[in-house]
Design a protein around this motif. Structure first.
Motif, PDB file in Angstrom:
ATOM      1  N   ASN A   1       0.819  -1.204   0.000  1.00 11.59           N
ATOM      2  CA  ASN A   1       0.000   0.000   0.000  1.00 11.59           C
ATOM      3  C   ASN A   1       0.858   1.262   0.000  1.00 11.59           C
ATOM      4  O   ASN A   1       0.409   2.310  -0.452  1.00 11.59           O
ATOM      5  CB  ASN A   1      -0.922   0.016   1.226  1.00 11.59           C
ATOM      6  N   SER A   2       2.066   1.168   0.525  1.00  8.01           N
ATOM      7  CA  SER A   2       2.908   2.351   0.639  1.00  8.01           C
ATOM      8  C   SER A   2       3.992   2.380  -0.427  1.00  8.01           C
ATOM      9  O   SER A   2       5.001   3.051  -0.268  1.00  8.01           O
ATOM     10  CB  SER A   2       3.543   2.396   2.034  1.00  8.01           C
ATOM     11  N   ALA A   3       3.767   1.626  -1.517  1.00  4.63           N
ATOM     12  CA  ALA A   3       4.817   1.477  -2.524  1.00  4.63           C
ATOM     13  C   ALA A   3       4.877   2.629  -3.510  1.00  4.63           C
ATOM     14  O   ALA A   3       5.679   2.612  -4.417  1.00  4.63           O
ATOM     15  CB  ALA A   3       4.623   0.165  -3.284  1.00  4.63           C
ATOM     16  N   GLY A   4       4.021   3.631  -3.356  1.00  2.00           N
ATOM     17  CA  GLY A   4       4.088   4.782  -4.248  1.00  2.00           C
ATOM     18  C   GLY A   4       2.958   4.788  -5.255  1.00  2.00           C
ATOM     19  O   GLY A   4       2.019   3.999  -5.174  1.00  2.00           O
ATOM     20  N   PRO A   5       3.046   5.686  -6.234  1.00  2.00           N
ATOM     21  CA  PRO A   5       1.973   5.823  -7.222  1.00  2.00           C
ATOM     22  C   PRO A   5       1.856   4.589  -8.108  1.00  2.00           C
ATOM     23  O   PRO A   5       2.820   3.858  -8.307  1.00  2.00           O
ATOM     24  CB  PRO A   5       2.412   7.044  -8.040  1.00  2.00           C
ATOM     25  N   VAL A   6       0.643   4.380  -8.623  1.00  2.00           N
ATOM     26  CA  VAL A   6       0.409   3.247  -9.516  1.00  2.00           C
ATOM     27  C   VAL A   6       0.995   3.560 -10.887  1.00  2.00           C
ATOM     28  O   VAL A   6       0.581   4.522 -11.542  1.00  2.00           O
ATOM     29  CB  VAL A   6      -1.096   2.953  -9.639  1.00  2.00           C
ATOM     30  N   VAL A   7       1.946   2.739 -11.303  1.00  2.00           N
ATOM     31  CA  VAL A   7       2.567   2.896 -12.619  1.00  2.00           C
ATOM     32  C   VAL A   7       2.324   1.615 -13.401  1.00  2.00           C
ATOM     33  O   VAL A   7       2.952   0.585 -13.152  1.00  2.00           O
ATOM     34  CB  VAL A   7       4.086   3.157 -12.507  1.00  2.00           C
ATOM     35  N   ALA A   8       1.386   1.667 -14.322  1.00  3.80           N
ATOM     36  CA  ALA A   8       1.070   0.487 -15.127  1.00  3.80           C
ATOM     37  C   ALA A   8       2.180   0.238 -16.136  1.00  3.80           C
ATOM     38  O   ALA A   8       2.790   1.182 -16.654  1.00  3.80           O
ATOM     39  CB  ALA A   8      -0.260   0.680 -15.852  1.00  3.80           C
TER      40      ALA A   8
END
Length: 259
Positions: free
Chosen positions: A64-71
């Motif tokens: 959850n704290s891994a940062g923004p979602v980058v597809a």
């Protein structure tokens, strides 16, 4: 009857009895192997179901704290969680939910991947892969997540399909969280021509797609699926079909392409 004849008949009976006992022992071993394999499958399913329950409360804090979602590049579908393989205009679609630490997923790939590769290369089938982290939740560790992130990094490089296969071919035993080791994931990239680049290494080491992996796993949970692999053909769960075989899948794809 002479003593010699009686002795010969006794010897023949003894040989026949010995052969029967030998055959019984062989049959017993064969049944044990079959039952043993079935138990492994049943236990594997039970473990998966247990993992689903364990994960029902949400994703781990680290994800959850891994940062923004980058597809990853080219991701499709709702929320961009599907990695496509095959020609976009193929008339048949296979949707596969997998965990790179999942032994049942490896078994599926071993049996079906030659047929899937053949059909995708022929332009008859497109596959949409969704990556999840069931085993991390049930067994602990981060190997499911890190390998899924690395596969997404391979997608950025246009090498997803080949790296996907390499990960399953080199899958550690379920209890061994070897895929948590990012150096190991980078080493395996060396088996795919042109993948081990500075960009790929940075993507793996930085966990660029970690939040995307968490989002994909969340979609799996919301989908109400019971375990991995979950394999859908044009929306229908075919992995649950005990009569399903690679040849039957081929026939289904060929029928879809006639329409």
């Amino acid at each position: 009857m002479s003593e010699k004849k009686r002795e010969g008949k006794r010897t023949a009976r003894e040989r026949l009895a010995a052969e029967r006992e030998k055959q019984k022992a062989a049959d017993k071993r064969r049944r044990a192997l079959i039952v043993g394999a079935s138990v492994v499958c049943v236990l594997g399913l039970a473990a998966v179901i247990g993992v689903v329950a364990a994960n029902s409360g949400g994703d781990d804090t680290e994800s959850n704290s891994a940062g923004p979602v980058v597809a990853p590049s080219g991701a499709l579908g709702k929320d961009g969680t599907a990695i496509p393989v095959g020609k976009p205009d193929a008339k048949a679609t296979l949707t596969v939910w997998e965990d790179f630490r999942c032994p049942a997923c490896k078994s599926f790939e071993q049996v079906y991947s030659p047929t899937i590769h053949e059909l995708t290369e022929a332009g008859q089938l497109k596959v949409e892969y969704h990556l999840v982290t069931l085993i991390d939740g049930g067994m602990g560790g981060t190997g499911s997540r890190n390998s899924a992130n690395a596969a997404a990094c391979a997608q950025d490089a246009g090498k997803f399909a080949a790296y996907h296969d390499v990960l399953f071919e080199n899958q550690p035993v379920e209890s061994d969280d070897a895929f948590a080791d990012k150096d190991r994931l980078i080493d395996l990239a060396g088996k795919v021509e042109g993948l081990d680049t500075p960009a790929f290494r940075a993507c793996v080491e930085d966990g660029t797609h970690n939040s995307w992996v968490a989002k994909s796993h969340e979609a799996f949970q919301k989908g109400g699926f019971s375990g991995t692999p979950t394999v859908l053909f044009d929306g229908k769960n075919i992995y649950a079909d005990r009569a399903m075989t690679p040849e039957k899948l081929r026939q289904m794809v060929e029928e879809a392409n006639k329409g």
